[in-house]
Enzyme design. Sequence first.
Site, PDB file in Angstrom:
ATOM      1  N   SER A  64       0.829  -1.215   0.000  1.00 34.16           N
ATOM      2  CA  SER A  64       0.000   0.000   0.000  1.00 34.16           C
ATOM      3  C   SER A  64       0.859   1.258   0.000  1.00 34.16           C
ATOM      4  O   SER A  64       2.030   1.228   0.358  1.00 34.16           O
ATOM      5  CB  SER A  64      -0.888   0.038   1.243  1.00 34.16           C
ATOM      6  OG  SER A  64      -1.760  -1.049   1.262  1.00 34.16           O
TER       7      SER A  64
HETATM    8  N1  SAH Z   1       0.976  -5.617   4.326  1.00 35.70           N
HETATM    9  C1  SAH Z   1       1.659  -5.822   3.064  1.00 35.70           C
HETATM   10  C2  SAH Z   1       0.814  -5.544   1.847  1.00 35.70           C
HETATM   11  C3  SAH Z   1      -0.190  -6.568   1.680  1.00 35.70           C
HETATM   12  S1  SAH Z   1      -0.974  -6.749   0.141  1.00 35.70           S
HETATM   13  C4  SAH Z   1       2.962  -5.072   3.013  1.00 35.70           C
HETATM   14  O1  SAH Z   1       3.313  -4.384   3.968  1.00 35.70           O
HETATM   15  O2  SAH Z   1       3.659  -5.190   1.990  1.00 35.70           O
HETATM   16  C5  SAH Z   1      -2.133  -7.945   0.672  1.00 35.70           C
HETATM   17  C6  SAH Z   1      -1.567  -9.322   0.878  1.00 35.70           C
HETATM   18  O3  SAH Z   1      -2.620 -10.117   1.409  1.00 35.70           O
HETATM   19  C7  SAH Z   1      -1.109 -10.013  -0.403  1.00 35.70           C
HETATM   20  O4  SAH Z   1       0.230 -10.389  -0.281  1.00 35.70           O
HETATM   21  C8  SAH Z   1      -2.042 -11.226  -0.507  1.00 35.70           C
HETATM   22  O5  SAH Z   1      -1.406 -12.373  -1.038  1.00 35.70           O
HETATM   23  C9  SAH Z   1      -2.451 -11.432   0.932  1.00 35.70           C
HETATM   24  N2  SAH Z   1      -3.710 -12.159   1.137  1.00 35.70           N
HETATM   25  C10 SAH Z   1      -4.886 -12.033   0.470  1.00 35.70           C
HETATM   26  N3  SAH Z   1      -5.811 -12.866   0.985  1.00 35.70           N
HETATM   27  C11 SAH Z   1      -5.211 -13.524   2.017  1.00 35.70           C
HETATM   28  C12 SAH Z   1      -5.643 -14.523   2.943  1.00 35.70           C
HETATM   29  N4  SAH Z   1      -6.894 -15.010   2.936  1.00 35.70           N
HETATM   30  N5  SAH Z   1      -4.765 -14.951   3.868  1.00 35.70           N
HETATM   31  C13 SAH Z   1      -3.491 -14.491   3.900  1.00 35.70           C
HETATM   32  N6  SAH Z   1      -3.022 -13.551   3.053  1.00 35.70           N
HETATM   33  C14 SAH Z   1      -3.875 -13.077   2.123  1.00 35.70           C
END
Ligand code: SAH
Length: 210
Positions: A64
């Site tokens: 983000s």
């Molecule tokens: N917090 C992260 C950005 C996350 S983007 C950072 O600091 O870089 C959102 C992430 O959520 C993605 O990597 C995606 O693969 C993960 N995601 C989506 N659905 C999910 C689920 N049900 N369980 C675990 N991870 C999930």
Amino acid sequence: MHPAQRQNQKLSLIQYWKESGLIHSQKLIEAFMQIQRELFIDDFLMDQAYADHPLPIGEGQTISQPTTIMLMIQLLEVESHHTILEVGAGSGYNAALLSLLGSKVITIERHHKVAKQAEYNLRENGCSNVTVVIGDGKLGLSNQSPFDRIIVTAAASEVPKHLKKQLGIQGQMVLPVGPPHACQMMCLKKVNSTHYKSTSHGLFSFVPLV
Ligand code: SAH
């Protein structure tokens, strides 16, 4: 880009947050200063490390934009003794910031490759109080619960019931709820085992929680 220019961009972001009043937590700003966002992204994106927009991290996922991350963490109101569960480790950057504010961070990531990269990034940055777990974050981690704080970094269609259950009494959860490109940032406070208070904090865009 010269590292000094990147540093200037970083300082400009902080100035913007302070002048606009968006980010007022000094501890959070110190954590942002300390963690190098450029070490959590691909080399070819390094010049954009402190541009205020999301960046790709592989597998169709994004980290983000800095302002969004900061607003979410500020809403979470982390205290130094807190155990925090993050859903969506992504690059590990958010977890790295949280690791400086709380005592322990567990972050769940469903993509194996993304999780391994997050683990590597966190280790390289010396974040020893963070554990990356591969799995479905919607289920939380019941054997480690209750959590003082829970943060979800992908758009959920509704608040996952397991996460509500695993939040400790007086705990707080921050998550975007709704369609990925128009989700509402929610802060949920657990008053007692059955009662929650929620507040809304504006519309955002996130990758979906799947
Ligand atoms: N917090 C992260 C950005 C996350 S983007 C950072 O600091 O870089 C959102 C992430 O959520 C993605 O990597 C995606 O693969 C993960 N995601 C989506 N659905 C999910 C689920 N049900 N369980 C675990 N991870 C999930």
